[in-house]
Scaffold this active site. Structure first.
Site, PDB file in Angstrom:
ATOM      1  N   LYS A 276       0.955  -1.386  -0.195  1.00 35.18           N
ATOM      2  CA  LYS A 276      -0.306   0.350  -0.160  1.00 35.18           C
ATOM      3  C   LYS A 276       1.348   1.577  -0.122  1.00 35.18           C
ATOM      4  O   LYS A 276       1.352   1.536   0.383  1.00 35.18           O
ATOM      5  CB  LYS A 276      -0.552   0.265   1.453  1.00 35.18           C
ATOM      6  CG  LYS A 276      -1.914  -0.605   0.927  1.00 35.18           C
ATOM      7  CD  LYS A 276      -2.939  -1.209   2.839  1.00 35.18           C
ATOM      8  CE  LYS A 276      -3.841  -2.022   3.153  1.00 35.18           C
ATOM      9  NZ  LYS A 276      -4.594  -2.092   2.402  1.00 35.18           N
ATOM     10  N   ARG A 355     -10.111 -11.607   2.375  1.00 38.54           N
ATOM     11  CA  ARG A 355     -11.429 -12.729   2.326  1.00 38.54           C
ATOM     12  C   ARG A 355      -9.916 -13.986   2.090  1.00 38.54           C
ATOM     13  O   ARG A 355     -10.704 -15.295   2.681  1.00 38.54           O
ATOM     14  CB  ARG A 355     -11.669 -12.293   0.347  1.00 38.54           C
ATOM     15  CG  ARG A 355     -10.186 -12.304  -0.278  1.00 38.54           C
ATOM     16  CD  ARG A 355     -10.821 -11.462  -1.549  1.00 38.54           C
ATOM     17  NE  ARG A 355     -11.128  -9.681  -0.866  1.00 38.54           N
ATOM     18  CZ  ARG A 355     -11.189  -9.130  -1.665  1.00 38.54           C
ATOM     19  NH1 ARG A 355     -11.503  -9.408  -2.964  1.00 38.54           N
ATOM     20  NH2 ARG A 355     -11.452  -7.553  -1.572  1.00 38.54           N
TER      21      ARG A 355
HETATM   22  N1  BES Z   1      -7.875  -3.937   5.072  1.00 39.56           N
HETATM   23  C1  BES Z   1      -8.529  -3.250   3.504  1.00 39.56           C
HETATM   24  C2  BES Z   1      -9.880  -2.710   3.836  1.00 39.56           C
HETATM   25  C3  BES Z   1      -9.492  -1.810   4.437  1.00 39.56           C
HETATM   26  C4  BES Z   1      -9.346  -0.494   4.057  1.00 39.56           C
HETATM   27  C5  BES Z   1     -10.091  -1.795   5.370  1.00 39.56           C
HETATM   28  C6  BES Z   1      -9.328   0.650   3.792  1.00 39.56           C
HETATM   29  C7  BES Z   1      -9.685  -0.001   6.196  1.00 39.56           C
HETATM   30  C8  BES Z   1     -10.318   0.474   5.469  1.00 39.56           C
HETATM   31  C9  BES Z   1      -8.068  -4.734   2.578  1.00 39.56           C
HETATM   32  O1  BES Z   1      -7.166  -6.161   2.857  1.00 39.56           O
HETATM   33  C10 BES Z   1      -7.417  -4.535   1.754  1.00 39.56           C
HETATM   34  O2  BES Z   1      -6.422  -3.901   1.079  1.00 39.56           O
HETATM   35  N2  BES Z   1      -8.763  -4.752   0.325  1.00 39.56           N
HETATM   36  C11 BES Z   1      -7.985  -4.213  -0.537  1.00 39.56           C
HETATM   37  C12 BES Z   1      -8.852  -4.475  -2.014  1.00 39.56           C
HETATM   38  C13 BES Z   1      -9.312  -4.807  -3.367  1.00 39.56           C
HETATM   39  C14 BES Z   1      -6.719  -5.006  -3.260  1.00 39.56           C
HETATM   40  C15 BES Z   1      -9.420  -5.560  -4.202  1.00 39.56           C
HETATM   41  C16 BES Z   1      -8.614  -2.894  -0.836  1.00 39.56           C
HETATM   42  O3  BES Z   1     -10.117  -2.387  -0.846  1.00 39.56           O
HETATM   43  O4  BES Z   1      -7.796  -1.542  -1.878  1.00 39.56           O
HETATM   44 ZN    ZN Z   2      -5.596  -6.002   2.082  1.00 35.25          ZN
END
Ligand code: BES
Ligand code: ZN
Ligand code: ZN
Length: 512
Positions: A276, A355
């Site tokens: 990220k 997931r």
């Molecule tokens: N933990 C994150 C989701 C999240 C984002 C929680 C912001 C709280 C605040 C999750 O593991 C993630 O990174 N999801 C990705 C999924 C994507 C790659 C399909 C996302 O939401 O960007």
């Molecule tokens: Zn994630």
């Protein structure tokens, strides 16, 4: 905070402040002319969360009198518990003002509120205590001058004499519930290098020790390997920390139903190799908020039992915990993993790790054959894009369960909204090399994709719902209309879970 119930007259109370709660357009009575004048000048009419302050109120020892608005009484339906979200919020509003005014002692005068049933008094007192404790919470463990921060040391709740006795059980409940939620908030707010998977396991062990009816089963790395929890292991591969699956099992006498909660416990989500950007990584210590709320639900069950108000329902709290990190051992995009239930997954994006670990957790939990499974997960940024920070996204495969969750949400005040899980979108799950892919290569909506993906791992004949709490689990910018949720962790879902269990117990009770 020391909390006491009393029927002493207001003019004998020497607390810094006395708080009165009034419904909208309800005449304010029992105050002297000066105080009434001050209130009038502030154009107070009891709107929701509105406040009015009177300094040095005539005839009272208290330094200040504060009025807090409860809004329209009609917003509260026949069901006595429907008033709880309003009362909780109003108490939170009051405690915030008290802290701003550096009060160390406070009284809530509840003598002017009308009690339709004795049950209402207990619910009212419970909600007021929850509101005070949740709204007054601050995560300041690491501030060296935290002793100097204002703290309300004593809260006195004033009631009519004939209601004192019945209010006691409400007070005990409020304390038990709030304490469990605050424990979860602390776990979430702690820095990610302090709360790692092993520390979440330790927290679960402490909760298990609270009741003889709570047992704990911990699958450590070797058990996970032996039994094929490869999705959890794949996410953990890049971290120095070992992953765990923890199962808390509450089994009281006379339970008629069984419900399981599952929580995502990623103690830090860097995104993995699909790392990220730094800004998106901030707050990713809270990626275990789902697990913390599941722990809070288990703690509430134990605490309610210890105050003699047990809930007769069998409950599983299953958490899967790991970090999502980078290293030469980390899971790679293009990897294919075989999950616990045999389905294979192509890794398209290492940041869609929630997931994966939940897939294995849902397989484990389905084997317990509960009536319902509810999972809490900070799963997608897309849920925030769709519904904003205040609402969770609710998805599921069972209409009656979804309805119950919505009722529970109305009682807990934790907001949520449904998203569909249409078969029409199932094609997005298809991978050319495995049974499923963890992220759509096309343009599927991410939050719904998450729900569709998880549904693949729910056992047959089990009602399931998925609550994507990415938005409401953590407050980055406080909202003055949400005094219950100070900056940081909210432990969203904990109260909702408890309310759901209460509804299920009610439904199981033989009708009189
Ligand atoms: N933990 C994150 C989701 C999240 C984002 C929680 C912001 C709280 C605040 C999750 O593991 C993630 O990174 N999801 C990705 C999924 C994507 C790659 C399909 C996302 O939401 O960007
Ligand atoms: Zn994630
Ligand atoms: Zn995550």
């Amino acid at each position: 905070m020391d909390i006491q119930l009393t029927d002493r007259p207001l003019n004998q109370l020497s607390t810094d402040t006395i708080v009165r709660f009034t419904y909208q357009d309800e005449p304010v009575t029992g105050l002297d002319q000066n105080a009434l004048g001050e209130i009038k000048r502030q154009e107070y009419n009891g709107q929701s969360l509105q406040i009015a302050l009177c300094h040095r109120p005539e005839g009272l020892l208290a330094r200040r009198l504060i009025l807090v608005g409860l809004g329209q009484p009609s917003a509260i339906s026949q069901e006595p518990s429907s008033g709880q979200p309003t009362w909780r919020q109003a108490a939170a509003q009051a405690i915030r003002l008290a802290k701003q005014g550096k009060d160390s002692t406070l009284a809530f005068d509840l003598t002017n509120l009308k009690y339709s049933t004795t049950k209402t008094v207990g619910l009212l007192v419970e909600a007021m205590i929850e509101g005070a404790l949740l709204g007054g919470y601050r995560f300041n463990h690491y501030k060296s001058d935290r002793q100097k921060e204002p703290e309300v040391a004593e809260l006195i709740i004033v009631l009519p004499s004939d209601q004192l006795k019945v209010a006691e059980s409400g007070r005990d409940r409020g304390l038990a519930i709030a304490e469990s939620i605050l424990n979860a908030r602390d776990l979430i707010n702690q820095p990610p290098s302090h709360i790692k998977p092993a520390q979440l396991v330790a927290a679960a062990r402490e909760i298990a020790a609270l009741s003889p009816n709570l047992s704990i089963n911990i699958l450590d790395e070797s058990a996970l390997k032996k039994e094929g929890y490869n999705a959890l292991l794949a996410v953990a591969a890049g971290s120095e920390e070992k992953p765990y699956l923890v199962h808390l099992h509450y089994r009281p006498a006379k339970a008629q139903r069984r419900v399981s909660f599952v929580g995502k416990g990623v103690t830090f989500d860097s995104g993995g190799l699909g790392i990220k950007p730094w800004k998106a990584m901030l707050t990713m210590k809270s990626d275990m908020a789902g697990a913390a709320s599941v722990l809070a639900i288990c703690q509430m069950l134990a605490e309610l039992e210890s105050i003699g108000q047990p809930l007769p329902i069998e409950v599983d709290g299953v958490i899967v915990t790991t970090e999502n990190m980078i290293s030469g051992k980390a899971m790679r995009p293009d990897d294919i993993i075989e999950t616990k239930n045999g389905k294979t997954i192509e890794i398209v994006h290492t940041d869609a790790e929630g997931r994966l670990i939940l897939a294995d957790a849902l397989t484990y939990t389905s084997q317990l054959k509960p009536e319902y499974i509810i999972d809490f997960a900070t799963l997608t940024g897309a849920a925030i894009a769709a519904l904003g920070r205040q609402y969770a996204a609710l998805m599921g495969n069972d209409e009656p369960l979804l309805g119950l969750i919505e009722r529970a949400s109305a009682e807990s005040g934790e907001l949520l909204w449904r998203l569909p899980l249409p078969d029409l979108y199932k094609k997005h799950l298809e991978s050319s090399v495995a049974d499923l892919q963890n992220v759509s290569s096309g343009s599927a909506p991410d939050a719904i994709f998450g729900g569709l993906f998880l549904r693949e791992f729910v056992g047959e004949k089990i009602g399931w719902c998925h609550i994507d709490i990415a938005g409401p689990s953590f407050v980055e910018n406080e909202d003055e209309k949400q005094p219950l949720y100070p900056k940081g962790a909210t432990a969203y879902g904990a109260l909702l879970g408890l309310k759901l269990l209460e509804l299920l117990v009610e439904k199981a009770a033989p009708t009189a």
